[in-house]
Design an enzyme around this catalytic site. Structure first.
Site, PDB file in Angstrom:
ATOM      1  N   LYS A  17       0.834  -1.214   0.000  1.00  0.00           N
ATOM      2  CA  LYS A  17       0.000   0.000   0.000  1.00  0.00           C
ATOM      3  C   LYS A  17       0.870   1.266   0.000  1.00  0.00           C
ATOM      4  CE  LYS A  17      -1.931  -1.481   3.832  1.00  0.00           C
ATOM      5  NZ  LYS A  17      -1.417  -2.863   3.890  1.00  0.00           N
ATOM      6  N   ALA A  40       1.097  -0.563  11.641  1.00  0.00           N
ATOM      7  CA  ALA A  40       1.354  -0.538  10.201  1.00  0.00           C
ATOM      8  C   ALA A  40       2.834  -0.328   9.922  1.00  0.00           C
ATOM      9  CB  ALA A  40       0.553   0.599   9.566  1.00  0.00           C
ATOM     10  N   GLY A  41       3.285  -0.871   8.802  1.00  0.00           N
ATOM     11  CA  GLY A  41       4.634  -0.605   8.310  1.00  0.00           C
ATOM     12  C   GLY A  41       4.538  -0.482   6.803  1.00  0.00           C
ATOM     13  N   HIS A  42       4.646   0.736   6.303  1.00  0.00           N
ATOM     14  CA  HIS A  42       4.459   0.983   4.865  1.00  0.00           C
ATOM     15  C   HIS A  42       5.800   1.389   4.257  1.00  0.00           C
ATOM     16  CE1 HIS A  42      -0.145   1.801   5.435  1.00  0.00           C
ATOM     17  NE2 HIS A  42       0.241   0.618   5.859  1.00  0.00           N
ATOM     18  N   THR A  43       6.280   0.566   3.315  1.00  0.00           N
ATOM     19  CA  THR A  43       7.630   0.745   2.790  1.00  0.00           C
ATOM     20  C   THR A  43       7.623   1.527   1.478  1.00  0.00           C
ATOM     21  OG1 THR A  43       8.010  -1.467   3.653  1.00  0.00           O
ATOM     22  CG2 THR A  43       9.763  -0.522   2.285  1.00  0.00           C
ATOM     23  N   THR A 246      -7.127  -6.926  13.639  1.00  0.00           N
ATOM     24  CA  THR A 246      -6.728  -5.725  14.360  1.00  0.00           C
ATOM     25  C   THR A 246      -7.991  -5.101  14.957  1.00  0.00           C
ATOM     26  OG1 THR A 246      -5.357  -3.744  14.275  1.00  0.00           O
ATOM     27  CG2 THR A 246      -6.785  -4.149  12.358  1.00  0.00           C
ATOM     28  N   THR A 308       7.716  -5.544  12.755  1.00  0.00           N
ATOM     29  CA  THR A 308       8.220  -6.427  13.810  1.00  0.00           C
ATOM     30  C   THR A 308       9.395  -7.292  13.360  1.00  0.00           C
ATOM     31  OG1 THR A 308       6.644  -8.110  13.132  1.00  0.00           O
ATOM     32  CG2 THR A 308       5.938  -6.614  14.890  1.00  0.00           C
ATOM     33  N   SER A 419       2.463  -3.673 -10.137  1.00  0.00           N
ATOM     34  CA  SER A 419       3.753  -3.235  -9.612  1.00  0.00           C
ATOM     35  C   SER A 419       4.763  -4.344  -9.856  1.00  0.00           C
ATOM     36  CB  SER A 419       3.593  -2.959  -8.111  1.00  0.00           C
ATOM     37  OG  SER A 419       4.851  -2.806  -7.498  1.00  0.00           O
TER      38      SER A 419
HETATM   39  P1  GDP Z   1       2.218  -2.185   3.080  1.00  0.00           P
HETATM   40  O1  GDP Z   1       2.122  -2.405   4.548  1.00  0.00           O
HETATM   41  O2  GDP Z   1       0.986  -2.606   2.361  1.00  0.00           O
HETATM   42  O3  GDP Z   1       2.623  -0.774   2.720  1.00  0.00           O
HETATM   43  O4  GDP Z   1       3.393  -3.137   2.567  1.00  0.00           O
HETATM   44  P2  GDP Z   1       4.832  -3.373   3.270  1.00  0.00           P
HETATM   45  O5  GDP Z   1       5.689  -2.207   3.004  1.00  0.00           O
HETATM   46  O6  GDP Z   1       4.672  -3.811   4.669  1.00  0.00           O
HETATM   47  O7  GDP Z   1       5.314  -4.665   2.491  1.00  0.00           O
HETATM   48  C1  GDP Z   1       5.438  -4.689   1.105  1.00  0.00           C
HETATM   49  C2  GDP Z   1       6.876  -5.065   0.753  1.00  0.00           C
HETATM   50  O8  GDP Z   1       6.964  -5.400  -0.617  1.00  0.00           O
HETATM   51  C3  GDP Z   1       7.845  -3.904   0.951  1.00  0.00           C
HETATM   52  O9  GDP Z   1       9.098  -4.408   1.305  1.00  0.00           O
HETATM   53  C4  GDP Z   1       7.895  -3.276  -0.440  1.00  0.00           C
HETATM   54  O10 GDP Z   1       9.095  -2.581  -0.677  1.00  0.00           O
HETATM   55  C5  GDP Z   1       7.790  -4.480  -1.321  1.00  0.00           C
HETATM   56  N1  GDP Z   1       7.120  -4.282  -2.618  1.00  0.00           N
HETATM   57  C6  GDP Z   1       6.080  -3.471  -2.942  1.00  0.00           C
HETATM   58  N2  GDP Z   1       5.717  -3.673  -4.223  1.00  0.00           N
HETATM   59  C7  GDP Z   1       6.540  -4.612  -4.731  1.00  0.00           C
HETATM   60  C8  GDP Z   1       6.631  -5.269  -5.995  1.00  0.00           C
HETATM   61  O11 GDP Z   1       5.874  -5.027  -6.925  1.00  0.00           O
HETATM   62  N3  GDP Z   1       7.622  -6.211  -6.122  1.00  0.00           N
HETATM   63  C9  GDP Z   1       8.461  -6.523  -5.110  1.00  0.00           C
HETATM   64  N4  GDP Z   1       9.374  -7.470  -5.320  1.00  0.00           N
HETATM   65  N5  GDP Z   1       8.390  -5.934  -3.908  1.00  0.00           N
HETATM   66  C10 GDP Z   1       7.435  -4.998  -3.719  1.00  0.00           C
HETATM   67  P1  IMO Z   2       0.139  -2.862   7.268  1.00  0.00           P
HETATM   68  O1  IMO Z   2      -0.563  -1.533   7.284  1.00  0.00           O
HETATM   69  C1  IMO Z   2       0.247  -7.039   8.492  1.00  0.00           C
HETATM   70  C2  IMO Z   2      -1.601  -8.047  12.330  1.00  0.00           C
HETATM   71  C3  IMO Z   2      -0.673  -8.490  13.444  1.00  0.00           C
HETATM   72  C4  IMO Z   2      -1.596  -9.383  14.229  1.00  0.00           C
HETATM   73  C5  IMO Z   2      -2.946  -8.688  14.111  1.00  0.00           C
HETATM   74  C6  IMO Z   2      -3.291  -7.800  15.289  1.00  0.00           C
HETATM   75  O2  IMO Z   2       1.616  -2.735   7.264  1.00  0.00           O
HETATM   76  O3  IMO Z   2      -0.388  -3.728   6.198  1.00  0.00           O
HETATM   77  P2  IMO Z   2      -2.374  -5.502  16.257  1.00  0.00           P
HETATM   78  O4  IMO Z   2      -0.989  -5.025  16.515  1.00  0.00           O
HETATM   79  O5  IMO Z   2      -3.140  -4.655  15.290  1.00  0.00           O
HETATM   80  O6  IMO Z   2      -3.139  -5.744  17.509  1.00  0.00           O
HETATM   81  O7  IMO Z   2      -2.193  -6.956  15.584  1.00  0.00           O
HETATM   82  O8  IMO Z   2      -2.876  -7.902  12.933  1.00  0.00           O
HETATM   83  N1  IMO Z   2      -1.256  -6.745  11.720  1.00  0.00           N
HETATM   84  C7  IMO Z   2      -0.699  -6.599  10.517  1.00  0.00           C
HETATM   85  N2  IMO Z   2      -0.264  -7.527   9.639  1.00  0.00           N
HETATM   86  N3  IMO Z   2       0.304  -5.733   8.176  1.00  0.00           N
HETATM   87  C8  IMO Z   2      -0.140  -4.796   9.032  1.00  0.00           C
HETATM   88  O9  IMO Z   2      -0.208  -3.483   8.708  1.00  0.00           O
HETATM   89  C9  IMO Z   2      -0.644  -5.211  10.291  1.00  0.00           C
HETATM   90  N4  IMO Z   2      -1.140  -4.573  11.369  1.00  0.00           N
HETATM   91  C10 IMO Z   2      -1.513  -5.511  12.232  1.00  0.00           C
HETATM   92  O10 IMO Z   2       0.440  -9.171  12.934  1.00  0.00           O
HETATM   93  O11 IMO Z   2      -1.712 -10.631  13.594  1.00  0.00           O
HETATM   94 MG    MG Z   3       3.169  -3.374   6.089  1.00  0.00          MG
END
Ligand code: GDP
Ligand code: IMO
Ligand code: MG
Length: 431
Positions: A17, A40-43, A246, A308, A419
């Site tokens: 995302k 959340a962890g958005h990269t 969550t 995490t 993507s």
């Molecule tokens: P989010 O929480 O939905 O923002 O997603 P995260 O950042 O937690 O996890 C997505 C991971 O996939 C990150 O390490 C991104 O850099 C990586 N990523 C996103 N889009 C792509 C893609 O199209 N290909 C690959 N190989 N990695 C991607």
């Molecule tokens: P993003 O935005 C993936 C999961 C946790 C756990 C459950 C409840 O990066 O997609 P919490 O801390 O909310 O009480 O945990 O939800 N979880 C996620 N898994 N991506 C996330 O966020 C998450 N946020 C919470 O691992 O199973």
């Molecule tokens: Mg994430």
């Protein structure tokens, strides 16, 4: 009058995302988070740099765009301060383009302690929470005892803080939680509290606003707003795999209460899905792979939690779950991420239905957590080539296009973009 476009996760989170928000940001004036918190962890990746955001919206690196932390978000001041410091090191100027809702709730150190206490009390039924205090903070919000960002400006804030903290200590006591050896990020509760109070000063440097007025005024002025979801449909507190979810509404409906906009003001809905599936934490995952292929998805996809560091469970794409998410969210534009992770696979599988007690169904049953669900797979030939050089959707290998055509047909939603790498520059828009 413009409408708010929304971007949401359709699986169990981590669909990419953050990356897609960053890519879409140039088309918008305002990027707003509406739920969730530091779980959340958005990269984002660009110019050889990788950055993970937790509370701050993913448009923050675009200096000319306003980023808003909406009322539905919950904020932990120490994590917030750390994010701000890291952003500044990378050249962002968040004091200029980040606004925070006064109505967003605060995560107290003792909320995080309670998260740990609750998980411990659950024993082997624990959720696998990120331990950021999400459940306890939203619990207090609904119980009407929480503290909000705007409260830090009030003269009796410390008093109200102590009352809430003492309630938490009592609850921990009833859960037989031993505080003496408890550490949060290496700190005792008292040490953490001192840092937490200091971090409130950082929050005060930001524009604390009634974000519902701000967003609605933006719409009246014809500005374009993108709402950034955290977590995903299958982690939604109402429709996810409860109780392994969550504590917020991560589906499209959450954007109305999380930003203060009316349903009639919602425009396009971007749904983000991986070309396969992952889940971090406990709970059902019918298409999970426990074999070498699962390991390959984890390794090649670098599937380790952005928040995490835990390894993510990996499996094939689950179309009944994805269809469910598209239905709940009203997705207008499907975006598929990470197909490149399967570049070398001989074959790729897709779950198109479930077999439960001898019956074939494509509906998610209420008893999702307890029934034995046997995914029905359809197998596709792999594309067996790199897609790094593809500059348009049309250039993608035919086998991948065939696979995506079935995803699209099964989801009942048009795929608008694919993507092909973590980098900002690698998104192939279709139209
Ligand atoms: P989010 O929480 O939905 O923002 O997603 P995260 O950042 O937690 O996890 C997505 C991971 O996939 C990150 O390490 C991104 O850099 C990586 N990523 C996103 N889009 C792509 C893609 O199209 N290909 C690959 N190989 N990695 C991607
Ligand atoms: P993003 O935005 C993936 C999961 C946790 C756990 C459950 C409840 O990066 O997609 P919490 O801390 O909310 O009480 O945990 O939800 N979880 C996620 N898994 N991506 C996330 O966020 C998450 N946020 C919470 O691992 O199973
Ligand atoms: Mg994430």
């Amino acid at each position: 009058m413009t409408k708010v476009d929304v971007l949401l996760g359709l699986q169990w989170g981590d669909e990419g995302k953050g990356k897609i928000v960053d890519v879409l940001t140039p088309k918008y004036d305002v990027i707003a988070r509406f739920q969730g918190g530091p779980n959340a962890g958005h990269t984002l990746e660009f110019n050889g740099m990788k950055h993970v955001l937790h509370i701050i919206p993913s448009g923050i690196f675009h200096q000319d765009k306003i980023n808003v932390i909406g009322n539905g978000v919950i904020v932990e001041p120490c994590i917030f301060r750390q994010e701000i410091e890291q952003l500044k090191e990378k050249g962002a100027q968040p004091e200029k383009n980040l606004y925070i809702s006064k109505k967003a709730h605060l995560i107290l150190p003792s909320h995080r302690m309670l998260d740990a206490a609750n998980e411990q009390a659950k024993g082997n039924r624990k959720i696998g929470s990120t331990l950021k205090g999400i459940g306890p903070t939203y619990t207090d919000k609904i119980a009407r005892s929480g503290l909000r960002i705007g409260d830090i400006l009030a003269s009796d804030f410390r008093e109200r803080y102590e009352i809430l903290k003492n309630q938490h200590l009592q609850t921990a006591h009833t859960l037989n939680f031993d505080l003496t050896n408890f550490r949060l990020d290496g700190l005792t509760l008292d040490e953490y509290e001192t840092r937490w109070m200091e971090a409130l000063e950082t929050l005060k440097n930001f524009k604390l606003i009634n974000s519902e007025y701000f967003i609605n005024h933006c719409l009246e002025e014809g500005k374009k707003v993108l709402a950034e979801g955290a977590q995903a449909a299958m982690l939604d507190v109402d429709f996810g795999t409860y109780p392994f979810v969550t504590s917020s509404n991560c589906i499209a409906a959450g954007v109305c209460s999380g930003l203060g906009i009316a349903p009639s003001k919602v425009g396009r809905i971007y749904g983000i899905a991986k070309a396969y599936c992952t889940r971090v934490g406990a709970g059902p995952f019918p298409t999970e792979l426990f074999d070498e292929t699962g390991k390959e998805l984890c390794d090649k996809g670098h599937e380790y939690g952005s928040t995490t560091g835990r390894p993510r469970r990996c499996g094939w794409i689950d179309m009944p779950a994805l269809r469910y998410a598209c239905m709940l969210d009203g997705v207008t534009d499907l975006v598929i991420t990470k197909p490149d992770v399967m570049n070398e696979f001989d074959e790729v599988k897709m779950c198109t239905a479930y077999e439960i007690d001898g019956e074939i169904t494509d509906e998610l049953p209420f008893e999702y957590n307890t029934l034995e669900i046997h995914p029905q797979f359809r197998t596709f030939p792999g594309w067996k080539q790199s897609i790094a050089g593809c500059k348009s959707f049309e250039e993608l290998p035919q086998e991948m296009k065939d696979y995506l055509a079935v995803v699209e047909q099964q989801a009942g939603v048009h795929i608008s973009a694919v993507s092909t790498s973590p980098d900002r520059k690698d998104v192939l828009f279709r139209d």
